[in-house]
Design a protein around this motif. Sequence first.
Motif, short mmCIF file in Angstrom:
data_model
loop_
_atom_site.label_atom_id
_atom_site.label_comp_id
_atom_site.label_asym_id
_atom_site.label_seq_id
_atom_site.Cartn_x
_atom_site.Cartn_y
_atom_site.Cartn_z
N HIS A 49 107.08 -37.59 39.98
CA HIS A 49 107.08 -36.78 38.76
C HIS A 49 107.58 -37.62 37.60
CE1 HIS A 49 106.28 -32.59 40.04
NE2 HIS A 49 106.71 -33.03 41.21
N LEU A 50 106.82 -37.64 36.53
CA LEU A 50 107.22 -38.37 35.34
C LEU A 50 108.48 -37.75 34.75
CD1 LEU A 50 106.41 -40.66 33.44
CD2 LEU A 50 105.07 -39.00 32.14
N LYS A 51 109.48 -38.60 34.50
CA LYS A 51 110.74 -38.13 33.93
C LYS A 51 111.24 -39.15 32.92
CE LYS A 51 115.51 -36.90 35.08
NZ LYS A 51 116.29 -37.95 34.44
N ALA A 52 111.36 -38.74 31.70
CA ALA A 52 111.94 -39.61 30.68
C ALA A 52 113.46 -39.56 30.82
CB ALA A 52 111.52 -39.14 29.29
N GLY A 53 114.11 -40.58 30.36
CA GLY A 53 115.57 -40.57 30.39
C GLY A 53 116.12 -41.76 31.10
#
Length: 140
Positions: A49-53
């Motif tokens: 799952h794409l997760k920014a941060g």
Amino acid sequence: MLSPFHIAFPVRDLAAARRFYGTVLGCPEGRSSDSWIDFDLYGHQIVAHLKAGPAAEDAAHHNPVDGHDVPVPHFGVVLEMADWEALAERLKAAGTRFVIEPYVRFKGRVGEQATMFFLDPSGNALEFKAFADRGQLFAR
């Protein structure tokens, strides 16, 4: 017959995850969208799952096991020994940087197992292991 497990994990770059899991590890791709990708990891459903941060490795923790610092959290699969050996060679040929190089842990003791640890492009830790005697998987 074991039931397949499902795990969803964060990644910073879906294209890098697709290359790593699909090409390096050889996982067939299932469904996907612009924010996640399903992969078949030896019959188990894993979902990037794409997760920014912050990077996953920024929050990494380690515990000592058999003289090595084992990254926590981590996930992987218990393979047959021949499959584990083939994967270790494929990872080496791909230039994978190991957190813990492939070796036999607990040699000559209860729970003896071949193991290796490495990170995906987003810093998620993976462990793949194999037992000469699968009956040692939960031995005490």
